[in-house]
Design an enzyme around this catalytic site. Sequence first.
Site, PDB file in Angstrom:
ATOM      1  N   GLU A  90       0.756  -1.007   0.008  1.00 53.94           N
ATOM      2  CA  GLU A  90      -0.032  -0.077   0.127  1.00 53.94           C
ATOM      3  C   GLU A  90       0.753   1.549   0.121  1.00 53.94           C
ATOM      4  O   GLU A  90       0.462   2.301  -0.893  1.00 53.94           O
ATOM      5  CB  GLU A  90      -0.901  -0.066   1.256  1.00 53.94           C
ATOM      6  CG  GLU A  90      -2.183  -0.865   1.078  1.00 53.94           C
ATOM      7  CD  GLU A  90      -1.807  -2.278   1.432  1.00 53.94           C
ATOM      8  OE1 GLU A  90      -0.644  -2.713   1.693  1.00 53.94           O
ATOM      9  OE2 GLU A  90      -2.982  -3.232   1.752  1.00 53.94           O
TER      10      GLU A  90
HETATM   11  N1  COA Z   1      -6.240  -3.683  -9.164  1.00 55.17           N
HETATM   12  C1  COA Z   1      -6.651  -3.325 -10.451  1.00 55.17           C
HETATM   13  N2  COA Z   1      -5.908  -4.051 -11.515  1.00 55.17           N
HETATM   14  C2  COA Z   1      -4.841  -4.923 -11.098  1.00 55.17           C
HETATM   15  C3  COA Z   1      -4.726  -5.062  -9.972  1.00 55.17           C
HETATM   16  C4  COA Z   1      -5.143  -4.526  -8.999  1.00 55.17           C
HETATM   17  N3  COA Z   1      -4.747  -4.378  -7.797  1.00 55.17           N
HETATM   18  N4  COA Z   1      -3.478  -6.034  -9.884  1.00 55.17           N
HETATM   19  C5  COA Z   1      -3.379  -6.367 -11.296  1.00 55.17           C
HETATM   20  N5  COA Z   1      -4.338  -5.671 -12.252  1.00 55.17           N
HETATM   21  C6  COA Z   1      -4.375  -5.814 -13.442  1.00 55.17           C
HETATM   22  C7  COA Z   1      -3.257  -5.261 -14.308  1.00 55.17           C
HETATM   23  O1  COA Z   1      -3.452  -3.742 -14.440  1.00 55.17           O
HETATM   24  C8  COA Z   1      -3.349  -6.040 -15.540  1.00 55.17           C
HETATM   25  O2  COA Z   1      -4.429  -5.338 -16.323  1.00 55.17           O
HETATM   26  P1  COA Z   1      -4.151  -5.269 -17.903  1.00 55.17           P
HETATM   27  O3  COA Z   1      -4.405  -6.551 -18.659  1.00 55.17           O
HETATM   28  O4  COA Z   1      -5.350  -4.217 -18.459  1.00 55.17           O
HETATM   29  O5  COA Z   1      -2.802  -4.336 -18.178  1.00 55.17           O
HETATM   30  C9  COA Z   1      -3.839  -7.384 -15.156  1.00 55.17           C
HETATM   31  O6  COA Z   1      -4.535  -7.253 -13.859  1.00 55.17           O
HETATM   32  C10 COA Z   1      -3.017  -8.483 -15.078  1.00 55.17           C
HETATM   33  O7  COA Z   1      -1.655  -7.797 -14.247  1.00 55.17           O
HETATM   34  P2  COA Z   1      -0.140  -8.036 -14.802  1.00 55.17           P
HETATM   35  O8  COA Z   1       0.672  -7.201 -13.681  1.00 55.17           O
HETATM   36  O9  COA Z   1      -0.061  -7.980 -16.321  1.00 55.17           O
HETATM   37  O10 COA Z   1      -0.057  -9.712 -14.143  1.00 55.17           O
HETATM   38  P3  COA Z   1       1.106 -10.295 -13.524  1.00 55.17           P
HETATM   39  O11 COA Z   1       0.442 -11.887 -13.433  1.00 55.17           O
HETATM   40  O12 COA Z   1       2.399 -10.255 -14.507  1.00 55.17           O
HETATM   41  O13 COA Z   1       1.313  -9.828 -12.042  1.00 55.17           O
HETATM   42  C11 COA Z   1       0.385  -9.172 -10.003  1.00 55.17           C
HETATM   43  C12 COA Z   1       0.153 -10.086 -11.080  1.00 55.17           C
HETATM   44  C13 COA Z   1      -0.504  -9.344  -8.907  1.00 55.17           C
HETATM   45  C14 COA Z   1       1.740  -9.673  -9.165  1.00 55.17           C
HETATM   46  C15 COA Z   1       0.738  -7.669 -10.223  1.00 55.17           C
HETATM   47  O14 COA Z   1      -0.326  -7.347 -11.151  1.00 55.17           O
HETATM   48  C16 COA Z   1       0.566  -6.505  -9.240  1.00 55.17           C
HETATM   49  O15 COA Z   1       1.651  -6.432  -8.796  1.00 55.17           O
HETATM   50  N6  COA Z   1      -0.439  -5.936  -9.000  1.00 55.17           N
HETATM   51  C17 COA Z   1      -0.547  -5.037  -8.017  1.00 55.17           C
HETATM   52  C18 COA Z   1      -0.833  -5.617  -6.538  1.00 55.17           C
HETATM   53  C19 COA Z   1      -1.027  -4.493  -5.729  1.00 55.17           C
HETATM   54  O16 COA Z   1       0.039  -3.681  -5.222  1.00 55.17           O
HETATM   55  N7  COA Z   1      -2.000  -4.337  -5.085  1.00 55.17           N
HETATM   56  C20 COA Z   1      -2.430  -3.568  -3.786  1.00 55.17           C
HETATM   57  C21 COA Z   1      -3.608  -2.956  -3.863  1.00 55.17           C
HETATM   58  S1  COA Z   1      -3.964  -2.231  -2.378  1.00 55.17           S
END
Ligand code: COA
Length: 260
Positions: free
Chosen positions: A136
Amino acid sequence: MQLERLEVEIDGPVARVWLSRPEVRNAFDGLMVTELRKTLFDLGLADAVRVIVLGGRGPAFCAGADLAWMQATAGFTREENLREAQSLADLFFTVYTSRRPVVARVHGAALGGGAGLVAACDVAVAALGTRFGFTEVRLGLVPALISPYVLGKIGESAARELVLTGERFEAVRAQEIGLVRAAVPEADLDATVEERVRQLLQAGPHAIAEAKALLREVAGKRVEEIQRYTVERIADVRASPEGREGMRAFLEKRKPDWIA
Ligand code: COA
């Protein structure tokens, strides 16, 4: 209720709830929060269900709050913003206070609120390679709603480091700090979860609900302030039908009636 963001499988006494929004790695928006809260609440009250397993479809358990949804809430009125935050707080609390044990089956990633969901569950098992993080602060946010559950599981020392850095860490570290109880090769994840489920099914259903409530109530209290409560709990529970049956079954060298 028609479910758009979840899949629910009932298998005898075991309910498996799958977060099912893999295109965004099961990030939860308002609809998912509502569906999950209501589903877990209802399953907690269903007599036939004795264990709940929570997992995620697709490559990750849960990427936390949907950041598009979070961004939208920033434009809400204060009242609406508070209402959305409360509904998410209610979800974590529903997991924590469910009468049924909730087992998290964690793979891929559990970040932000996804890691918080793991912390709110009773037992968590993770696949090696799963990425965890309380990310966060890196987004300019705080892990406010999940903080009681995170502190309860990993304690203040690890929480200060991991919440303040927002760094990502792997399943082995998550096990070391107590966020998950086991870190196993992904191929063994389901078998490990099933073993936990099998153990939990040995317990009396009322006893397990009482034990969950007991741990919540006693956590962090001084013996002096909690002793009367603990005295009443054992006095009531050993006189209950399930307590009597459990003790009688042991003394009669047979299985109690809640074990099929
Ligand atoms: N909110 C909204 N969308 C999200 C998301 C979130 N928390 N986490 C992932 N997504 C979306 C990405 O934007 C991406 O969208 P797109 O296909 O339109 O580009 C899709 O999900 C796939 O994510 P991607 O990062 O390409 O997949 P990955 O398998 O390589 O990695 C994670 C997965 C979860 C490791 C990575 O998406 C990530 O670090 N997400 C952020 C998580 C985070 O910090 N959450 C805290 C929220 S308070």
